[in-house]
Design a protein around this motif. Structure first.
Motif, PDB file in Angstrom:
ATOM      1  N   PRO A  70       0.750  -1.249   0.029  1.00 27.04           N
ATOM      2  CA  PRO A  70      -0.067  -0.091   0.016  1.00 27.04           C
ATOM      3  C   PRO A  70       0.775   1.239   0.051  1.00 27.04           C
ATOM      4  O   PRO A  70       0.167   2.282  -0.371  1.00 27.04           O
ATOM      5  CB  PRO A  70      -0.823  -0.067   1.317  1.00 27.04           C
ATOM      6  CG  PRO A  70      -0.985  -1.537   1.419  1.00 27.04           C
ATOM      7  CD  PRO A  70       0.376  -2.072   1.355  1.00 27.04           C
ATOM      8  N   LEU A  93       0.965   3.373  -3.249  1.00 23.08           N
ATOM      9  CA  LEU A  93      -0.038   4.404  -3.514  1.00 23.08           C
ATOM     10  C   LEU A  93       0.277   5.768  -3.381  1.00 23.08           C
ATOM     11  O   LEU A  93      -0.213   6.865  -4.210  1.00 23.08           O
ATOM     12  CB  LEU A  93      -1.408   4.246  -2.672  1.00 23.08           C
ATOM     13  CG  LEU A  93      -2.211   2.998  -2.619  1.00 23.08           C
ATOM     14  CD1 LEU A  93      -3.217   2.954  -1.342  1.00 23.08           C
ATOM     15  CD2 LEU A  93      -2.804   2.713  -4.024  1.00 23.08           C
ATOM     16  N   TYR A 126      -7.576   1.593   1.732  1.00 21.62           N
ATOM     17  CA  TYR A 126      -6.363   1.638   1.315  1.00 21.62           C
ATOM     18  C   TYR A 126      -5.875   0.244   0.565  1.00 21.62           C
ATOM     19  O   TYR A 126      -5.212  -0.034  -0.471  1.00 21.62           O
ATOM     20  CB  TYR A 126      -5.305   2.016   2.096  1.00 21.62           C
ATOM     21  CG  TYR A 126      -5.551   3.444   2.502  1.00 21.62           C
ATOM     22  CD1 TYR A 126      -5.944   4.466   1.577  1.00 21.62           C
ATOM     23  CD2 TYR A 126      -5.204   3.801   3.875  1.00 21.62           C
ATOM     24  CE1 TYR A 126      -6.208   5.877   2.016  1.00 21.62           C
ATOM     25  CE2 TYR A 126      -5.451   5.131   4.143  1.00 21.62           C
ATOM     26  CZ  TYR A 126      -5.901   6.089   3.236  1.00 21.62           C
ATOM     27  OH  TYR A 126      -6.082   7.522   3.605  1.00 21.62           O
ATOM     28  N   PHE A 127      -6.210  -0.684   1.600  1.00 17.31           N
ATOM     29  CA  PHE A 127      -5.575  -2.379   1.044  1.00 17.31           C
ATOM     30  C   PHE A 127      -6.527  -2.629  -0.242  1.00 17.31           C
ATOM     31  O   PHE A 127      -5.911  -3.199  -1.039  1.00 17.31           O
ATOM     32  CB  PHE A 127      -5.925  -3.347   2.504  1.00 17.31           C
ATOM     33  CG  PHE A 127      -5.394  -4.670   1.914  1.00 17.31           C
ATOM     34  CD1 PHE A 127      -4.180  -5.052   2.059  1.00 17.31           C
ATOM     35  CD2 PHE A 127      -6.285  -5.599   2.003  1.00 17.31           C
ATOM     36  CE1 PHE A 127      -3.640  -6.304   1.803  1.00 17.31           C
ATOM     37  CE2 PHE A 127      -6.066  -6.985   1.785  1.00 17.31           C
ATOM     38  CZ  PHE A 127      -4.782  -7.178   1.540  1.00 17.31           C
ATOM     39  N   PHE A 133      -2.793   5.127   6.508  1.00 20.07           N
ATOM     40  CA  PHE A 133      -1.926   5.191   5.599  1.00 20.07           C
ATOM     41  C   PHE A 133      -0.450   5.078   6.366  1.00 20.07           C
ATOM     42  O   PHE A 133       0.499   4.380   5.637  1.00 20.07           O
ATOM     43  CB  PHE A 133      -1.891   6.481   4.765  1.00 20.07           C
ATOM     44  CG  PHE A 133      -1.122   6.383   3.508  1.00 20.07           C
ATOM     45  CD1 PHE A 133      -1.339   5.474   2.608  1.00 20.07           C
ATOM     46  CD2 PHE A 133       0.241   7.153   3.408  1.00 20.07           C
ATOM     47  CE1 PHE A 133      -0.619   5.679   1.484  1.00 20.07           C
ATOM     48  CE2 PHE A 133       1.036   6.885   2.630  1.00 20.07           C
ATOM     49  CZ  PHE A 133       0.738   6.184   1.604  1.00 20.07           C
ATOM     50  N   THR A 143       1.082  -8.131  -2.587  1.00 21.08           N
ATOM     51  CA  THR A 143       0.758  -8.414  -1.284  1.00 21.08           C
ATOM     52  C   THR A 143       0.964  -9.783  -0.767  1.00 21.08           C
ATOM     53  O   THR A 143       1.454 -10.096   0.319  1.00 21.08           O
ATOM     54  CB  THR A 143      -0.952  -8.224  -1.109  1.00 21.08           C
ATOM     55  OG1 THR A 143      -1.151  -6.961  -1.469  1.00 21.08           O
ATOM     56  CG2 THR A 143      -1.121  -8.568   0.061  1.00 21.08           C
ATOM     57  N   LEU A 154       0.109   1.483   6.992  1.00 19.74           N
ATOM     58  CA  LEU A 154       0.281   0.497   6.367  1.00 19.74           C
ATOM     59  C   LEU A 154       1.551   0.633   5.207  1.00 19.74           C
ATOM     60  O   LEU A 154       1.908  -0.102   4.605  1.00 19.74           O
ATOM     61  CB  LEU A 154      -0.904   0.765   5.022  1.00 19.74           C
ATOM     62  CG  LEU A 154      -2.424  -0.109   5.663  1.00 19.74           C
ATOM     63  CD1 LEU A 154      -3.404   0.300   4.588  1.00 19.74           C
ATOM     64  CD2 LEU A 154      -2.243  -1.392   5.943  1.00 19.74           C
ATOM     65  N   SER A 187      -5.073  -0.992  -3.089  1.00 16.20           N
ATOM     66  CA  SER A 187      -3.587  -1.289  -3.589  1.00 16.20           C
ATOM     67  C   SER A 187      -3.935  -2.717  -4.336  1.00 16.20           C
ATOM     68  O   SER A 187      -3.200  -3.200  -5.283  1.00 16.20           O
ATOM     69  CB  SER A 187      -2.683  -1.710  -2.440  1.00 16.20           C
ATOM     70  OG  SER A 187      -3.275  -2.767  -1.398  1.00 16.20           O
TER      71      SER A 187
END
Length: 553
Positions: free
Chosen positions: A232, A235, A366-367, A332, A379, A335, A370
């Motif tokens: 993540p 991003l 966010y996960f 954020f 991941t 992560l 991503s």
């Protein structure tokens, strides 16, 4: 009978002097966050040094004009700055990139110069007359901060200008850029490379085989760094994607974004703290921004500064009853670098369920983003390949080379390697390091849960957050000196408590002990200095957390 009316507070010398300092610090940062990306679009024109000088000149023109003839709106200030920008661009042949850069610098600084004075605390008014000696000392510290920031901006605009880096003469800093890892990982993820953490993609980085003959380094003159962050984090690379293939533009933009975010965070937190002597935190903020440790971290492009700022701003947002904003920022940060998760434990220990829920919600968002934008392979690779190697220290195999690289490690994991380098028998340093790391993590969680049961004033809470962030970052098997950034910020906040001369001297000595480079080149001196700084960093951070348990609720 006419009586002269006193100047309003916004006309005080101290306010304008502070604004002038801020403008001179921000001008080169703004300029080089813009110039290289604009050169990418319009083509080369001008040079980095000229852009820096022109930006400083515009900041000076705006400050002087606003002091002697304060404008009623930022538009009038911008008009003055725009004329200066046009004159500089034509006179120095800076072309379209230079003109647009200076116009944007003028617009930004006009807004800052107009808005800041009225928002400064009244404690600043008359401060120079009351404390002439301290004012002189402040000026002596401010001038090098401006000069160092301006010099660094030249190096960020032109990577070949190595004599303008923060500490000239250090080969490692001349060629090291953490941003190379971020950009490379982003490129690999968008290209669909299998397991972007696999060492086959990272030849040329520390501890790995060199690049094969004939393979061009796209980041020259900077060496490739290895990427070990969760997916993540990528991003955050979206603003740089438009300049793919032009690392000079990406590096300059990254520098500008991080430095401006740091400046905004220092301003927000300093104003949020409040209370007696809180103006000291605000006064020290520009000196902190222009200090050597901060500038070195900005130079190498590491994300640590942004992580600390994101995490602290998140907790400030929670305190201001803005849980959505706080959750977005903290999620954020967690992560991106995992260690800010210690503040998630703080939220749970304080039973702040709403804040924790918003953080978890944004974390899931966010996960999901991503997975959608980067794919599932990064991941899976991180969880099954990278994370075990990071936890075991295998990613940092260079620590066993028995050279100077281990001396930059502040983490408890690195202690047995340093003792081994001293000639002491510690057995297998990898085994001992892992055990130390496990014990340290357990103690840290217990310490965090105990400390947050009592909440003092805002400043006390901020000190605890900063200390916990430093201690959490030391859980990594390899934690370079920039992990102490949160502690250095905390020293600024501790200035509020200084009542006597010896207290101020103590804080200055602590700062120097944490930041001064190693004197000499002897391995024994390096070892002693490294052990001292690591112990002092951990000890000071633990002290800040422990004393929170003794503060009034």
């Amino acid at each position: 009978m006419n009586h002269a009316q006193p100047d309003p507070p916004t006309r005080s010398l101290e306010r304008h002097a502070f604004v002038a300092l801020v403008a001179c610090l921000l001008a080169p940062v703004l300029a080089h966050g813009l110039w290289r990306p604009l050169v990418h679009i319009f083509g080369p024109s001008g040079d980095a040094a000229t852009i820096t000088v022109a930006a400083l000149a515009i900041s000076g023109v705006l400050v002087v004009a606003n002091y002697f003839a304060p404008a009623r709106s930022p538009l009038l200030s911008f008009a003055v700055g725009a004329l200066a920008a046009l004159a500089a661009s034509l006179g120095l042949s800076l072309g379209a990139p230079g003109l647009l850069t200076l116009l944007l610098v003028a617009a930004s600084l006009a807004l800052v110069i107009q808005r800041i004075p009225a928002r400064l605390p009244s404690a600043l008014d008359g401060l120079a007359k009351r404390h002439k000696l301290l004012t002189a000392l402040y000026v002596l510290l401010a001038l090098p901060a401006v000069a160092s920031t301006a010099r660094l901006s030249i190096f960020m605009g032109d990577g070949t200008q190595v004599h303008h880096q923060v500490i000239p003469g250090i080969d490692f800093l001349e060629t090291h850029s953490c941003l190379t890892a971020y950009v490379r990982a982003d490129t690999l993820s968008r290209a669909g490379a299998p397991n972007l953490y696999d060492t086959q993609w990272w030849h040329g980085s520390e501890g790995l085989p060199p690049l094969a003959a004939g393979v061009v380094n796209p980041y020259h003159p900077f060496a490739l760094d290895y990427y070990a962050y969760p997916p993540p984090f990528l991003l955050g690379m979206l603003p740089l994607a438009a300049f793919e293939g032009d690392f000079a533009a990406q590096r300059a933009l990254w520098f500008g974004l991080n430095a401006l975010f740091l400046a905004a965070a220092l301003w927000i937190v300093a104003r949020w703290i409040g209370g007696p002597n809180a103006h000291r935190v605000l006064l020290l903020a520009p000196l902190f921004l222009g200090s050597m440790p901060v500038l070195v971290t900005l130079q190498v492009g590491n994300f640590q500064i942004a992580v600390v700022m994101l995490a602290v701003l998140a907790m400030v947002a929670f305190d201001r009853d803005r849980p959505a904003l706080g959750g977005a920022l903290l999620a954020f940060a967690i992560l991106a670098k995992i260690s800010p998760g210690i503040l998630g434990i703080v939220l749970l220990a304080q039973r702040r369920w709403r804040a924790a829920a918003w953080t978890a919600g944004f974390g899931l968002l966010y996960f999901a983003l991503s997975l959608l934008l980067i794919g599932t392979d990064p991941t899976i690779s991180f969880l099954t390949y990278a994370l075990p190697r990071i936890s075991s220290g295998e990613t940092f195999a260079f620590m066993d080379d028995r050279d100077f690289s281990i001396l930059t490690n502040m983490a408890p994991f690195g202690l047995p390697f340093k003792l081994q380098l001293m000639g002491l028998d510690v057995g297998d340093p990898w085994v001992v390091g892992r055990r130390l790391g496990h014990v340290y993590s357990a103690v840290l969680v217990i310490l965090a849960v105990i400390a947050v049961r009592r909440q003092g004033d805002r400043r006390s809470q901020a000190l605890t957050w900063m200390a916990l962030l430093v201690l959490a970052s030391l859980q990594s098997p390899f934690a370079p000196g920039y992990t102490a950034i949160g502690l250095l910020w905390a020293i600024n906040l501790l200035s509020v408590e200084v009542q006597r001369f010896r207290g101020g001297v103590g804080l200055v000595l602590l700062w120097l002990a944490l930041t001064l480079p190693t004197p000499g080149t002897s391995i024994s001196v390096y070892l002693a200095h490294s052990l001292m700084q690591a112990s002092l960093t951990m000890g000071a951070a633990i002290w800040l957390v422990v004393r929170a348990t003794r503060s009034p609720a």
